[in-house]
Design an enzyme around this catalytic site. Sequence first.
Site, short mmCIF file in Angstrom:
data_model
loop_
_atom_site.label_atom_id
_atom_site.label_comp_id
_atom_site.label_asym_id
_atom_site.label_seq_id
_atom_site.Cartn_x
_atom_site.Cartn_y
_atom_site.Cartn_z
CG HIS A 52 43.29 34.91 51.07
ND1 HIS A 52 42.74 35.37 49.61
CD2 HIS A 52 42.97 33.53 50.82
CE1 HIS A 52 42.23 34.57 48.90
NE2 HIS A 52 42.24 33.25 49.65
CG ASP A 77 44.22 33.61 44.26
OD1 ASP A 77 44.23 32.40 44.68
OD2 ASP A 77 43.76 34.80 44.91
CD1 TRP A 109 32.76 27.18 43.31
CD2 TRP A 109 34.15 29.01 43.87
NE1 TRP A 109 34.11 26.85 43.41
CE2 TRP A 109 34.78 27.88 43.63
CE3 TRP A 109 34.95 30.37 44.30
CZ2 TRP A 109 36.22 27.89 43.62
CZ3 TRP A 109 36.21 30.17 44.19
CH2 TRP A 109 36.96 28.88 44.03
CG HIS A 154 35.04 28.69 49.19
ND1 HIS A 154 34.75 29.38 48.05
CD2 HIS A 154 36.46 29.35 49.27
CE1 HIS A 154 35.79 30.08 47.56
NE2 HIS A 154 36.61 29.88 48.05
O1 EZ4 Z 1 38.88 31.00 46.74
O2 EZ4 Z 1 42.06 32.52 46.71
O3 EZ4 Z 1 41.16 30.40 51.54
N1 EZ4 Z 1 41.35 30.10 50.57
C1 EZ4 Z 1 40.23 30.36 49.59
C2 EZ4 Z 1 41.12 30.49 48.14
C3 EZ4 Z 1 40.29 31.35 47.29
C4 EZ4 Z 1 40.86 31.79 45.90
C5 EZ4 Z 1 40.31 32.85 45.28
O4 EZ4 Z 1 40.75 33.67 44.38
O5 EZ4 Z 1 39.18 30.48 49.69
O6 EZ4 Z 1 41.12 29.13 47.74
CO CO Z 2 38.97 31.03 51.85
#
Ligand code: EZ4
Ligand code: CO
Length: 412
Positions: A322, A326, A412, A222
């Site tokens: 991804h 969300d 973050w 992250h």
């Molecule tokens: O932090 O989708 O790999 N997944 C991620 C997620 C992101 C969120 C941000 O909206 O990094 O958890």
């Molecule tokens: Co991620």
Amino acid sequence: MIIDRADVIVTSPDRNFVTLKITTSDGVTGLGDATLNGRELAVVAYLTEHVVPLLIGRDPARIEDTWQFLYRSAYWRRGPVTMAAIAAVDVALWDIKAKVAGLPLYQLLGGASRTGLLTYGHASGKDLEELFDSVRDHQEQGYKAIRVQTGVPGLKSIYGIASNATFDANNGVRYDHEPAQRGALPNEEDWDTRSYLRHVPTVFEAVRAEFGPEIPLLHDGHHRMTPIQAARLGKSLEPYDLFWLEDVTPAENPEALRLVRQHTTTPLAIGEIFNTVWDYQQIIREQLIDYVRSAVTHTGGITHLKKVLEYASQYQIKSGMHGPTDISPVGMAAAMHLGLAIHNFGIQEYMKHGAKTDEVFEQSFTFEDGMLHPGEQPGIGVELNEQAAAAYPYAQAYLPYNRLADGTVHDW
Ligand code: EZ4
Ligand code: CO
């Protein structure tokens, strides 16, 4: 046939989702996901004020032309808000085209290249005991590949750890994990890279000892490390044979990955916050990554992400789209059609949505034995129950942010 209307629907069943619904003069409808976590209403305004008026009267069949028109005529190109808005239009038009053809969308993208999509789920725990329970739970749900995130001794609240307290409206559904929290201000989490770097290899050693060498394991850094710290992490995780190590450094500086790459054979994934092929140009050409993390929803839709992945395929780089909560079921379904059709599919991130979300978005995709399939319904196979959606109005929510021990804001 022309585009008769386009409506932007905001709903917050378990979390906020923004959906574009395009209706043609023949009464065919198409859906696109435009959800940008924590900044949802910016995309709503972009669509409602600037894009919807341009769509009315256009030919819905001209997908590439509409994409180029929206991208180039704005002059102010790229960026997450613009590209999420264009993505929603693009997916809605693909949905319409496939419905008109009477085919599931993947057929128009070249047909199935595989029988189903390998997924990975999110196991997490504040300590090893909780983590092992979570891994077992995911295996029981059928997941064949698992992301591992844990607490770090000394840190109170960090990214990736599931918590039932995260979502009051969640009705007992455990999201592993949903980082956005409803409320007027973002939550503050804490961070210490040195503690993290010491702790993570011990976790993977324990997970391999408990669950054996076979299961593909993933981990998300992250965006928190410097290149040299990331290189050290990759190297220290080599004995545990990760499927990938994700987002080790902040994504704005893709060149940072060159140093990481020179020091480790742990496969690297990046791109969930990228929007265009230009963000990937250097790291694909120099083969600095192994997996493209972009979602259809945040990278200009199927039309553009397909181009990114075709470019990546020249370099044996695969998709790793991804798929957190969300991304709405509309965005997930679009990803599944694309993933089923392309040759260089790698893995699909998948977390189940909550029961309210499943009530609002009627889905025809399936998850069985760890594999997703978009289904055979014409279009993308998701319909919006607008009556159900209206019962869940927008609720302000933010992603958290990090501070170090001395109060400095950190990535973050
Ligand atoms: O932090 O989708 O790999 N997944 C991620 C997620 C992101 C969120 C941000 O909206 O990094 O958890
Ligand atoms: Co991620």
